[in-house]
Design a protein around this motif. Structure first.
Motif, PDB file in Angstrom:
ATOM      1  N   ASN A 151      83.513  16.922  53.775  1.00  0.00           N
ATOM      2  CA  ASN A 151      84.483  17.733  53.045  1.00  0.00           C
ATOM      3  C   ASN A 151      85.107  16.962  51.895  1.00  0.00           C
ATOM      4  O   ASN A 151      85.405  15.763  52.022  1.00  0.00           O
ATOM      5  CB  ASN A 151      85.609  18.193  53.978  1.00  0.00           C
ATOM      6  CG  ASN A 151      85.194  19.342  54.870  1.00  0.00           C
ATOM      7  OD1 ASN A 151      84.237  20.062  54.572  1.00  0.00           O
ATOM      8  ND2 ASN A 151      85.903  19.528  55.974  1.00  0.00           N
ATOM      9  N   GLN A 154      91.156  17.620  50.589  1.00  0.00           N
ATOM     10  CA  GLN A 154      91.831  18.878  50.288  1.00  0.00           C
ATOM     11  C   GLN A 154      93.005  19.075  51.236  1.00  0.00           C
ATOM     12  O   GLN A 154      93.001  18.573  52.359  1.00  0.00           O
ATOM     13  CB  GLN A 154      90.870  20.057  50.419  1.00  0.00           C
ATOM     14  CG  GLN A 154      90.292  20.178  51.816  1.00  0.00           C
ATOM     15  CD  GLN A 154      89.078  21.070  51.903  1.00  0.00           C
ATOM     16  OE1 GLN A 154      89.193  22.218  52.277  1.00  0.00           O
ATOM     17  NE2 GLN A 154      87.901  20.515  51.577  1.00  0.00           N
ATOM     18  N   THR A 247      87.308  31.035  50.108  1.00  0.00           N
ATOM     19  CA  THR A 247      86.144  30.154  50.169  1.00  0.00           C
ATOM     20  C   THR A 247      84.999  30.882  50.877  1.00  0.00           C
ATOM     21  O   THR A 247      85.215  31.851  51.605  1.00  0.00           O
ATOM     22  CB  THR A 247      86.437  28.850  50.920  1.00  0.00           C
ATOM     23  OG1 THR A 247      86.568  29.121  52.324  1.00  0.00           O
ATOM     24  CG2 THR A 247      87.704  28.177  50.407  1.00  0.00           C
ATOM     25  N   ILE A 297      83.485  22.217  47.958  1.00  0.00           N
ATOM     26  CA  ILE A 297      84.456  21.507  48.790  1.00  0.00           C
ATOM     27  C   ILE A 297      83.852  21.001  50.099  1.00  0.00           C
ATOM     28  O   ILE A 297      84.547  20.391  50.904  1.00  0.00           O
ATOM     29  CB  ILE A 297      85.690  22.378  49.096  1.00  0.00           C
ATOM     30  CG1 ILE A 297      85.313  23.624  49.891  1.00  0.00           C
ATOM     31  CG2 ILE A 297      86.407  22.733  47.809  1.00  0.00           C
ATOM     32  CD1 ILE A 297      86.513  24.376  50.425  1.00  0.00           C
TER      33      ILE A 297
END
Length: 332
Positions: A151, A154, A247, A297
């Motif tokens: 990832n 974030q 997302t 992401i």
């Protein structure tokens, strides 16, 4: 001025301007040995908020352990305003077994607020809520990708809450993601009890990804600064922190070996190439293009994929941010 009282938790009593390490007893192993949740408490000399830092809620997500170590190395109890409760390993059973879950396959982050008489995961969740969350104003829960996925650093939080948003912006991660509360999660349980919670994602399971660890360390220290607890955070131009409210995962259309064309943190435009899949003898089976504009992401780290497997995670943006990567530069 009346001096601060000592901070008491478990078997610890920490005087103002001091720190201590201890543990909270969890259970017994089948060998008869006790197993405990490790704690480190830094109790500032001056008044301020109480903040918890937690990691390894999923036992294989170890990067947060290193983030907490680096953060606390830069905190001095004599100059700290407030109190920090650090719990580097919440899911001790999973951590010891090298497993995301508890021995009965329960997910701790779906077991909150728990129960003192429930499953093992539920009992650990209850202990964490009553002994840690209920003493704190703010919490920062540190996670990584799972299941051979990585990832982008974030923050996931309720960006519609003004104070939560303020702290998310202060953290300064490459992306802020508005995330709804999920039943059974630590964040949902803590929010219902009045705490403000940031969930940090970055890196992958069982790895110390340096970019993710550094981004997490800097971010936590910036939050401490915004809370007027320390003066250790780096200055941040927070005028353009990318934000997403939606997302989606791009999934494999065929079974085979995947070739990624987009890098972590890269801004992709709708229709740009994302992945190509070949079979074992090199025959091209197909390719997939980006379904929308957004930032990558997360993506799989596993070259072998089955039809339907999640490959690339894209966060949609209302507009292209100014600080995206191009041509493979590092986003962080």
């Amino acid at each position: 001025m009346t001096p601060r009282e000592s901070f008491k938790i478990g078997d610890l009593e920490v005087a103002p301007g001091a720190e201590a390490m201890g543990d909270l007893p969890l259970a017994r192993l089948v060998t008869g040995n006790t197993i405990s949740m490790p704690l480190r408490v830094i109790h500032g000399r001056d008044e301020g908020p109480t903040v918890w830092l937690s990691a390894a809620v999923h036992g294989d997500e170890i990067a947060g352990v290193e983030i907490i170590r680096r953060v606390l190395d830069q905190v001095n109890a004599l100059t700290l305003a407030g109190t920090i409760i650090a719990v580097p390993i919440v899911n001790v059973h999973g951590f010891l077994n090298g497993d995301r879950y508890f021995p009965d396959r329960r997910d701790l982050n779906r077991s909150f607020p728990g129960s003192p008489t429930g499953s093992l995961a539920g009992r650990v969740a209850h202990l964490f809520v009553t002994q840690i969350v209920d003493r704190c104003d703010v919490g920062i829960d540190l996670h990584t990708g799972s299941d051979h996925r990585i990832n982008l650093p974030q923050i996931r939080a309720d960006l519609d809450d003004p104070f939560t948003r303020e702290l998310a912006v202060a953290f300064g991660a490459p992306l802020m993601l508005h995330a709804k509360l999920r039943d059974g999660s630590m964040r949902a349980a803590a929010t219902s009890r009045g705490a403000t919670v940031l969930l940090y994602e970055g890196g992958e399971a069982w790895r110390f990804n340096e970019q993710a660890v550094e981004a997490g360390t800097r971010g936590v220290l910036r939050v401490f600064d915004r809370l007027s607890m320390t003066g250790n955070g780096e200055p941040l131009d927070d005028s353009d922190v990318p934000e997403s409210r939606s997302t989606s995962w791009v999934r494999a259309r065929r079974t085979g070996l995947v070739q990624l064309h987009a890098k972590l943190g890269e801004y992709v435009e709708k229709g740009s190439p994302l992945v190509t899949i070949h079979d074992s003898v090199g025959r091209r089976l197909g390719s997939t293009k980006a379904p929308t504009n957004g930032i990558v992401i997360g993506h799989t780290q596993q070259p072998l994929v089955n039809q339907g497997d999640a490959i690339v995670h894209i966060a949609r943006l209302d507009s292209e941010p100014t600080n995206v990567i191009r041509h493979g530069k590092d986003f962080t």
